[in-house]
Every structure is written in structure tokens, then in C-alpha cells.
Design a protein around this motif. Structure first.
Motif, mmCIF file in Angstrom:
data_model
loop_
_atom_site.group_PDB
_atom_site.id
_atom_site.type_symbol
_atom_site.label_atom_id
_atom_site.label_comp_id
_atom_site.label_asym_id
_atom_site.label_seq_id
_atom_site.Cartn_x
_atom_site.Cartn_y
_atom_site.Cartn_z
ATOM 1 N N VAL A 203 0.836 -1.206 0.000
ATOM 2 C CA VAL A 203 0.000 0.000 0.000
ATOM 3 C C VAL A 203 0.865 1.247 0.000
ATOM 4 O O VAL A 203 0.660 2.175 -0.800
ATOM 5 N N PHE A 204 1.864 1.286 0.866
ATOM 6 C CA PHE A 204 2.723 2.467 0.953
ATOM 7 C C PHE A 204 3.624 2.597 -0.273
ATOM 8 O O PHE A 204 4.023 3.699 -0.645
ATOM 9 N N PHE A 205 3.924 1.468 -0.894
ATOM 10 C CA PHE A 205 4.684 1.498 -2.148
ATOM 11 C C PHE A 205 3.892 2.238 -3.221
ATOM 12 O O PHE A 205 4.414 3.125 -3.907
ATOM 13 N N TRP A 206 2.620 1.853 -3.359
ATOM 14 C CA TRP A 206 1.783 2.505 -4.373
ATOM 15 C C TRP A 206 1.569 3.980 -4.054
ATOM 16 O O TRP A 206 1.558 4.824 -4.961
ATOM 17 N N ILE A 207 1.392 4.290 -2.781
ATOM 18 C CA ILE A 207 1.220 5.688 -2.370
ATOM 19 C C ILE A 207 2.457 6.498 -2.736
ATOM 20 O O ILE A 207 2.368 7.614 -3.272
ATOM 21 N N PHE A 208 3.624 5.934 -2.456
ATOM 22 C CA PHE A 208 4.884 6.614 -2.760
ATOM 23 C C PHE A 208 4.983 6.956 -4.241
ATOM 24 O O PHE A 208 5.334 8.089 -4.610
ATOM 25 N N TRP A 209 4.663 5.989 -5.099
ATOM 26 C CA TRP A 209 4.813 6.234 -6.529
ATOM 27 C C TRP A 209 3.774 7.213 -7.060
ATOM 28 O O TRP A 209 4.043 7.949 -8.017
ATOM 29 N N GLN A 210 2.630 7.265 -6.454
ATOM 30 C CA GLN A 210 1.659 8.281 -6.867
ATOM 31 C C GLN A 210 2.121 9.678 -6.452
ATOM 32 O O GLN A 210 1.912 10.653 -7.177
ATOM 33 N N ILE A 211 2.769 9.765 -5.300
ATOM 34 C CA ILE A 211 3.321 11.051 -4.865
ATOM 35 C C ILE A 211 4.467 11.471 -5.783
ATOM 36 O O ILE A 211 4.629 12.655 -6.104
ATOM 37 N N VAL A 212 5.265 10.491 -6.217
ATOM 38 C CA VAL A 212 6.330 10.782 -7.183
ATOM 39 C C VAL A 212 5.727 11.367 -8.461
ATOM 40 O O VAL A 212 6.239 12.343 -9.022
ATOM 41 N N LEU A 213 4.629 10.759 -8.911
ATOM 42 C CA LEU A 213 3.963 11.273 -10.105
ATOM 43 C C LEU A 213 3.390 12.663 -9.872
ATOM 44 O O LEU A 213 3.381 13.503 -10.771
ATOM 45 N N LEU A 214 2.924 12.912 -8.661
ATOM 46 C CA LEU A 214 2.423 14.244 -8.321
ATOM 47 C C LEU A 214 3.516 15.283 -8.520
ATOM 48 O O LEU A 214 3.295 16.350 -9.093
ATOM 49 N N GLY A 215 4.729 14.956 -8.056
ATOM 50 C CA GLY A 215 5.850 15.865 -8.248
ATOM 51 C C GLY A 215 6.210 16.018 -9.709
ATOM 52 O O GLY A 215 6.576 17.106 -10.170
ATOM 53 N N PHE A 216 6.068 14.934 -10.472
ATOM 54 C CA PHE A 216 6.400 14.977 -11.895
ATOM 55 C C PHE A 216 5.445 15.891 -12.656
ATOM 56 O O PHE A 216 5.836 16.592 -13.584
ATOM 57 N N TYR A 217 4.177 15.876 -12.233
ATOM 58 C CA TYR A 217 3.170 16.681 -12.923
ATOM 59 C C TYR A 217 3.026 18.086 -12.338
ATOM 60 O O TYR A 217 2.143 18.830 -12.723
ATOM 61 N N LYS A 218 3.898 18.413 -11.410
ATOM 62 C CA LYS A 218 3.748 19.664 -10.673
ATOM 63 C C LYS A 218 3.617 20.882 -11.579
ATOM 64 O O LYS A 218 2.812 21.779 -11.339
ATOM 65 N N THR A 219 4.388 20.910 -12.631
ATOM 66 C CA THR A 219 4.353 22.070 -13.519
ATOM 67 C C THR A 219 3.766 21.745 -14.888
ATOM 68 O O THR A 219 3.695 22.607 -15.742
#
Length: 364
Positions: A73-89
Motif C-alpha cells: 500500500v505504501f509502495f503505491w502511495i509513494f509512486w503516486q506522490i512521485v507522479l504528483l511531483g512529476f506533474y507539478k508544472t
């Protein structure tokens, strides 16, 4: 080509069939994990509410299908947060909605755990194994330094050893799961060819700067952790999902390796040689599984065969004896006797007294 080869390898490996043939819940969980991965990859192409909702839906379902998948669960959460940073701009989306979804993805499995018994999970933790405490006590008698010899340092050593055992050649190629229900000597989970191309695949992932290389590698490396945290030996059940990122990487390495061979004849000879080696080892593993494994007495006992005949014997001779003495060495015979003697469940449940959970978390 990579996806075709990967599908072919996964379809033929004994790894997928050892558990799926008896519909183990870990197999259902693996399917849900793959669906979560699919929609996460879709999310990586461009943020969408649909992809995010489906990703987290399958994360929640997988986490509640089998206890090992809660770790992810935390693995998937981590990668979604990574994607959040990727889409930041790059992409505009409702960040509050994003965090609410992630919050409920964590909350729902935890809430279900809070409302149910976790005896089995708790009893399987490495700290519950008497062996680690006896070994620690022995070390302290021999060398009384609690700085070196304590439950934390011993836990790190034990967890590390179990983790390594899950990615060792012995696990992949020779033994697999040492529980006779799910493995046997020389019943390899993958072939030598596939094992070699894991490392070649990792090389090509980084050489080609494959966009999802870190996601695939982290998914592979986290897979052995659930069983490493227990006191049990290498377990196929708890690392069942590992076959998918492992053979994804293998197929990626295989295709890129062949593409790097420019000479057509050499490439053809290489393909022929690899198929021959792969076919030989695969045939050997399947021969062990189909024609030798089910005939071994320890396997027959592990699968608790014979209880139907035992139940019939008890039924036919019930009035001839005062009592029957039945060992529980190979399982819990009362379950099978209740079933084969067609004992009324409602009547049994009124008189049954549950024992305290055993080392595996089961009572009777």
C-alpha cells in the motif's frame, strides 16, 4: 515483442501454477496488484481522475485479498506522490482531491485490520519465533554485550538473511518453497536462462534509460519483504507477485540482447541455443512437478491425503469401537472428519471450544 515474450514466460513457468491450481487467495491478490500497476502506468502517461481512482481501488482490493499485499500500500502511495511531483508544472489537477484519495487508500485497509483479528499475522512476525530468543540468549551468555546482541540487531540479521534467500539461485532454480505443499527439490520456479537474463535486463533498463526502470526495480525489490519479516523460510505464497516484475525485466533484457546482435546468422543461432536451453530446463521442472512431486510420501502427507478414506472407515466402524485414536501430526483431522461424516455445523458450533492460536495463528 517484449510483452509477447513476457506473457509467454509467465504462462509457462511452474511458479504461476503451483498456487493458481488450488485457487489460493494470493493469486487473486496478484491479479489485483497487476491491475493497480496497469492503471498506475496509465496515470504516468497523463494525470486523470479515472486512472487514479482505479489505481487506488485495486490497491485497496489487493491489500484486503491477502495480508502480504498490505505491505505494498505504501509502495503505491509513494509512486503516486512521485507522479504528483512529476506533474507539478505540467498538468493542473485538484491536489486536495488527490490527497483525499491517498488518505482513504491507507485508511480503509487499516480500518478493516482494526476491526478484525490479526492473530495469524502477529504470530508470523519474526519476533514470535522462539528460535531468535534462544539464539540471542545463547549469544549473551557467550558474549554479554547487549549493544551487539539484542532483539533489534538479531532481527536485522534474520530479516536480511531471509530476504537474500528469497532472491537466491537456490530459491529460483532448485528448491523454491521448502514447504512441500508448494515446492520440492529440483522443482525450479524459473529456468537458468530466465535467471541470467534478469541481470541482463537490469543492465538494459539503465542503458536505454527506460522510463519505468525505477518503478519496476523497486517493485521487484520490495516483493521479498513481506516474508522476510516473518520467521518462516523462503515462501512462494508471500512472494508470488515477484514473478511478474521479474519476468518483465527478463523479457526486456532478452529482446534488447537479441536486437544488439546485428549478424543475422549469429542471432538465429543464439535464439536457437536459448530456446533449447530454456526448453530443456522448463521440461525438467515440469517433469518433476507432474510425474515425481505428487508421488513422494512427504508431499502426500503435506497435502493431507487419505482423510476421505479415514472418514469412511470411522463411519463404517463407528459402532464397533469405543474410541478412535487419530494423530494430528499431519494436519487437523477433526476438520476432515466433520466434513466427510457430514456432521451438522450448527450442532458442532454450539459445543466447540476454540483453542488458543498456534504458532501459525490458527485455532481449532
Amino acid at each position: 515483442n517484449i510483452s509477447v515474450v513476457g506473457t509467454y514466460l509467465i504462462a509457462l513457468t511452474p511458479w504461476t501454477y503451483i498456487l493458481s491450481r488450488h485457487a489460493h487467495e494470493g493469486v487473486i491478490g496478484a491479479l489485483l496488484m497487476l491491475l493497480a500497476l496497469y492503471f498506475l502506468l496509465d496515470l504516468s502517461k497523463g494525470f486523470s481522475i479515472k486512472a487514479m481512482l482505479l489505481t487506488n481501488l485495486f490497491i485497496i482490493l489487493a491489500a484486503n485479498s491477502y495480508h502480504s499485499y498490505r505491505m505494498f500500500v505504501f509502495f503505491w502511495i509513494f509512486w503516486q506522490i512521485v507522479l504528483l511531483g512529476f506533474y507539478k508544472t505540467k498538468v493542473k489537477f485538484n491536489r486536495i482531491f488527490f490527497w483525499i484519495i491517498l488518505f482513504f487508500t491507507i485508511l480503509i485497509p487499516l480500518s478493516i485490520d482494526a476491526g478484525s483479528s490479526l492473530n495469524r499475522v502477529g504470530n508470523l512476525l519474526f519476533t514470535q519465533n522462539p528460535g531468535i530468543h534462544l539464539r540471542l540468549q545463547e549469544y549473551l551468555i557467550e558474549h554479554g554485550s547487549t549493544l551487539i546482541h539484542n532483539i533489534y540487531t538479531q532481527g536485522i540479521v534474520d530479516i536480511s538473511n531471509r530476504y537474500i534467500s528469497q532472491i537466491s539461485p537456490e530459491f529460483f532454480l532448485i528448491w523454491g518453497d521448502k514447504n512441500w505443499l508448494f515446492g520440492y527439490q529440483y522443482l525450479g520456479l524459473i529456468t537458468l536462462v530466465e535467471y541470467v537474463f534478469i541481470f541482463i535486463g537490469v543492465y538494459y533498463l539503465f542503458r536505454e534509460h527506460q522510463f519505468h526502470r525505477f518503478l519496476l526495480l523497486s517493485l521487484l525489490l520490495i516483493s521479498p519483504i513481506p516474508n522476510a519479516l516473518t520467521w518462516q523460510d523462503a515462501s512462494l505464497i508471500r512472494v508470488y507477485f515477484m514473478i511478474f516484475p521479474l519476468l518483465f525485466i527478463t523479457s526486456y533484457g532478452l529482446i534488447n540482447f537479441l536486437c544488439d546482435i546485428k549478424n543475422y546468422r549469429i542471432r538465429l543461432l543464439t535464439v536457437f541455443g536459448l530456446i533449447s536451453m530454456y526448453g530443456f530446463f522448463l521440461l525438467y521442472h515440469w517433469d518433476v512437478y507432474l510425474f515425481h512431486y505428487p508421488k513422494r510420501i512427504e508431499v502426500i502427507r503435506a497435502w493431507q491425503c487419505g482423510y476421505k478414506e479415514l472418514g469412511q472407515y470411522v463411519k463404517n466402524n463407528y459402532n464397533k469401537f469405543d474410541k478412535f485414536v487419530i494423530t494430528d501430526r499431519h494436519g487437523q483431522p477433526y476438520i476432515y472428519l466433520l466434513y466427510y461424516l457430514q456432521y451438522d455445523p450448527a450442532k458442532y458450533q454450539k459445543q466447540a471450544i476454540m483453542t488458543i492460536p498456534d504458532s501459525y495463528g490458527f485455532g481449532q
